[in-house]
Motif scaffolding. Structure first.
Motif, mmCIF file in Angstrom:
data_model
loop_
_atom_site.group_PDB
_atom_site.id
_atom_site.type_symbol
_atom_site.label_atom_id
_atom_site.label_comp_id
_atom_site.label_asym_id
_atom_site.label_seq_id
_atom_site.Cartn_x
_atom_site.Cartn_y
_atom_site.Cartn_z
ATOM 1 N N PHE A 55 0.828 -1.200 0.000
ATOM 2 C CA PHE A 55 0.000 0.000 0.000
ATOM 3 C C PHE A 55 0.866 1.255 0.000
ATOM 4 O O PHE A 55 1.896 1.304 0.658
ATOM 5 N N SER A 56 0.407 2.282 -0.732
ATOM 6 C CA SER A 56 1.004 3.604 -0.585
ATOM 7 C C SER A 56 0.719 4.115 0.815
ATOM 8 O O SER A 56 -0.254 3.697 1.460
ATOM 9 N N LYS A 57 1.550 5.059 1.274
ATOM 10 C CA LYS A 57 1.353 5.617 2.613
ATOM 11 C C LYS A 57 -0.062 6.194 2.759
ATOM 12 O O LYS A 57 -0.728 5.991 3.778
ATOM 13 N N GLY A 58 -0.530 6.893 1.726
ATOM 14 C CA GLY A 58 -1.859 7.486 1.800
ATOM 15 C C GLY A 58 -2.957 6.445 1.920
ATOM 16 O O GLY A 58 -3.966 6.659 2.608
ATOM 17 N N ILE A 59 -2.782 5.308 1.267
ATOM 18 C CA ILE A 59 -3.766 4.231 1.343
ATOM 19 C C ILE A 59 -3.711 3.577 2.717
ATOM 20 O O ILE A 59 -4.751 3.249 3.314
ATOM 21 N N GLU A 60 -2.501 3.379 3.231
ATOM 22 C CA GLU A 60 -2.354 2.827 4.591
ATOM 23 C C GLU A 60 -3.080 3.702 5.604
ATOM 24 O O GLU A 60 -3.752 3.194 6.512
ATOM 25 N N ASP A 61 -2.946 5.016 5.454
ATOM 26 C CA ASP A 61 -3.599 5.937 6.379
ATOM 27 C C ASP A 61 -5.116 5.776 6.331
ATOM 28 O O ASP A 61 -5.785 5.791 7.367
ATOM 29 N N ILE A 62 -5.657 5.629 5.124
ATOM 30 C CA ILE A 62 -7.107 5.452 4.981
ATOM 31 C C ILE A 62 -7.555 4.166 5.667
ATOM 32 O O ILE A 62 -8.551 4.149 6.403
ATOM 33 N N LEU A 63 -6.814 3.093 5.451
ATOM 34 C CA LEU A 63 -7.179 1.811 6.056
ATOM 35 C C LEU A 63 -7.007 1.846 7.574
ATOM 36 O O LEU A 63 -7.815 1.282 8.315
ATOM 37 N N ASN A 64 -5.973 2.520 8.044
ATOM 38 C CA ASN A 64 -5.721 2.601 9.490
ATOM 39 C C ASN A 64 -6.694 3.513 10.208
ATOM 40 O O ASN A 64 -6.880 3.394 11.427
ATOM 41 N N ASP A 65 -7.314 4.433 9.471
ATOM 42 C CA ASP A 65 -8.256 5.363 10.077
ATOM 43 C C ASP A 65 -9.631 4.752 10.315
ATOM 44 O O ASP A 65 -10.503 5.378 10.909
ATOM 45 N N LEU A 66 -9.812 3.513 9.840
ATOM 46 C CA LEU A 66 -11.098 2.865 10.069
ATOM 47 C C LEU A 66 -11.339 2.674 11.562
ATOM 48 O O LEU A 66 -10.407 2.468 12.339
ATOM 49 N N LYS A 67 -12.571 2.737 11.961
ATOM 50 C CA LYS A 67 -12.907 2.518 13.363
ATOM 51 C C LYS A 67 -12.556 1.092 13.762
ATOM 52 O O LYS A 67 -12.634 0.157 12.965
ATOM 53 N N THR A 68 -12.213 0.924 15.025
ATOM 54 C CA THR A 68 -11.779 -0.379 15.522
ATOM 55 C C THR A 68 -12.823 -1.463 15.268
ATOM 56 O O THR A 68 -12.502 -2.618 15.008
ATOM 57 N N GLY A 69 -14.078 -1.092 15.337
ATOM 58 C CA GLY A 69 -15.133 -2.078 15.177
ATOM 59 C C GLY A 69 -15.401 -2.490 13.747
ATOM 60 O O GLY A 69 -16.166 -3.420 13.510
ATOM 61 N N ASP A 70 -14.816 -1.815 12.775
ATOM 62 C CA ASP A 70 -15.054 -2.178 11.383
ATOM 63 C C ASP A 70 -14.422 -3.527 11.066
ATOM 64 O O ASP A 70 -13.390 -3.903 11.621
ATOM 65 N N LEU A 71 -15.026 -4.244 10.139
ATOM 66 C CA LEU A 71 -14.546 -5.571 9.791
ATOM 67 C C LEU A 71 -13.315 -5.483 8.890
ATOM 68 O O LEU A 71 -13.227 -4.610 8.034
ATOM 69 N N PRO A 72 -12.362 -6.410 9.061
ATOM 70 C CA PRO A 72 -11.200 -6.433 8.173
ATOM 71 C C PRO A 72 -11.638 -6.698 6.739
ATOM 72 O O PRO A 72 -12.610 -7.415 6.488
ATOM 73 N N VAL A 73 -10.898 -6.125 5.791
ATOM 74 C CA VAL A 73 -11.157 -6.377 4.372
ATOM 75 C C VAL A 73 -10.288 -7.546 3.941
ATOM 76 O O VAL A 73 -9.064 -7.474 4.005
ATOM 77 N N ILE A 74 -10.911 -8.643 3.512
ATOM 78 C CA ILE A 74 -10.136 -9.789 3.050
ATOM 79 C C ILE A 74 -10.534 -10.116 1.617
ATOM 80 O O ILE A 74 -11.654 -9.858 1.183
ATOM 81 N N THR A 75 -9.588 -10.690 0.897
ATOM 82 C CA THR A 75 -9.818 -11.010 -0.505
ATOM 83 C C THR A 75 -10.577 -12.333 -0.625
ATOM 84 O O THR A 75 -10.710 -13.098 0.331
ATOM 85 N N ARG A 76 -11.035 -12.584 -1.848
ATOM 86 C CA ARG A 76 -11.750 -13.848 -2.114
ATOM 87 C C ARG A 76 -10.865 -15.048 -1.780
ATOM 88 O O ARG A 76 -11.319 -16.018 -1.163
ATOM 89 N N ARG A 77 -9.605 -15.010 -2.165
ATOM 90 C CA ARG A 77 -8.702 -16.125 -1.893
ATOM 91 C C ARG A 77 -8.425 -16.272 -0.398
ATOM 92 O O ARG A 77 -8.383 -17.387 0.128
ATOM 93 N N GLU A 78 -8.259 -15.147 0.292
ATOM 94 C CA GLU A 78 -8.052 -15.207 1.743
ATOM 95 C C GLU A 78 -9.265 -15.813 2.438
ATOM 96 O O GLU A 78 -9.139 -16.546 3.414
ATOM 97 N N LYS A 79 -10.453 -15.504 1.917
ATOM 98 C CA LYS A 79 -11.682 -16.054 2.493
ATOM 99 C C LYS A 79 -11.699 -17.576 2.332
ATOM 100 O O LYS A 79 -12.112 -18.310 3.244
ATOM 101 N N GLU A 80 -11.250 -18.072 1.175
ATOM 102 C CA GLU A 80 -11.176 -19.509 0.945
ATOM 103 C C GLU A 80 -10.184 -20.172 1.905
ATOM 104 O O GLU A 80 -10.475 -21.217 2.505
ATOM 105 N N VAL A 81 -9.010 -19.550 2.039
ATOM 106 C CA VAL A 81 -7.985 -20.096 2.933
ATOM 107 C C VAL A 81 -8.487 -20.098 4.374
ATOM 108 O O VAL A 81 -8.302 -21.082 5.113
#
Length: 208
Positions: free
Chosen positions: A129-155
């Motif tokens: 991730f670019s720094k700006g994208i990391e900041d957006i993802l890190n700014d999510l509220k603690t209670g928000d669900l993690p974003v996982i990919t389709r393959r990660e969901k399978e694993v």
């Protein structure tokens, strides 16, 4: 040809961007810049007959959006690393790109060092991730669900079923090393340190 070099292509409909990334990558040690494509059809045509390690993929393309193209490429070759490159920094778009199977998301103003490092990290199984994208993802509220990919969901589902990395790899046709990369990403995303805690937390969050 040196098999250890990372083969990279870029898909973007802006000639200046294509030329810029080609210039950026053509002489990088350990990287083989294999081509640039201005639309999804040309890229898919190339990928039908050529193996590529990393794809730098724009989201806005003239004939198909990059999110759909990302998903199509992952179905064609799940082990190909795809890094989104975009000026869009909206969380919903980032989330959709990652859910489609992208291995990272870089802004187009990323430096050459950031791009090259991103390619190398993606090949090692890390999310990029670019720094700006990391900041957006890190700014999510603690209670928000993690974003996982389709393959990660399978694993994740197969880990919860008690399968080993070798068994998971055999089940979904990827290498055990790739399974381990997905597992590390899941541990990081759920902020846990072992598989038991991962499954417990994922179950609580209704991922499995």
């Amino acid at each position: 040809m040196n098999k250890e070099r990372i083969t990279v292509i870029i898909v973007d409909d802006h000639p200046v961007v294509l030329q810029g990334f080609e210039y950026m990558l053509q002489d990088v040690e350990g990287v083989r810049f294999a081509g640039k494509f201005a639309d999804a059809a040309a890229a898919l045509g190339y990928l039908q007959h050529n193996a590529v390690d990393v794809i730098l993929l724009d989201i806005n393309l003239p004939d198909r959006n990059g999110i759909d193209l990302c998903e199509a490429i992952k179905q064609l070759n799940p082990d190909t690393r795809i890094i989104a490159i975009s000026n869009i920094n909206e969380y919903s778009i980032i989330q959709r790109m990652l859910a489609a199977g992208a291995n990272g998301y870089l802004l187009k103003n990323a430096s050459a060092d950031e791009v090259v490092m991103g390619i190398q990290k993606a090949m090692e199984g890390e999310m990029v991730f670019s720094k700006g994208i990391e900041d957006i993802l890190n700014d999510l509220k603690t209670g928000d669900l993690p974003v996982i990919t389709r393959r990660e969901k399978e694993v994740l589902a197969l880990l919860a079923a008690g399968l080993s990395s070798v068994e998971i790899g055999e089940r979904i046709f990827i290498s055990p090393l790739t399974v381990e990369s997905h597992r590390r990403n899941l541990l990081q995303k759920f902020k846990v340190t072992n598989a038991a805690a991962l499954i417990h937390k994922a179950t609580e969050m209704k991922y499995v």
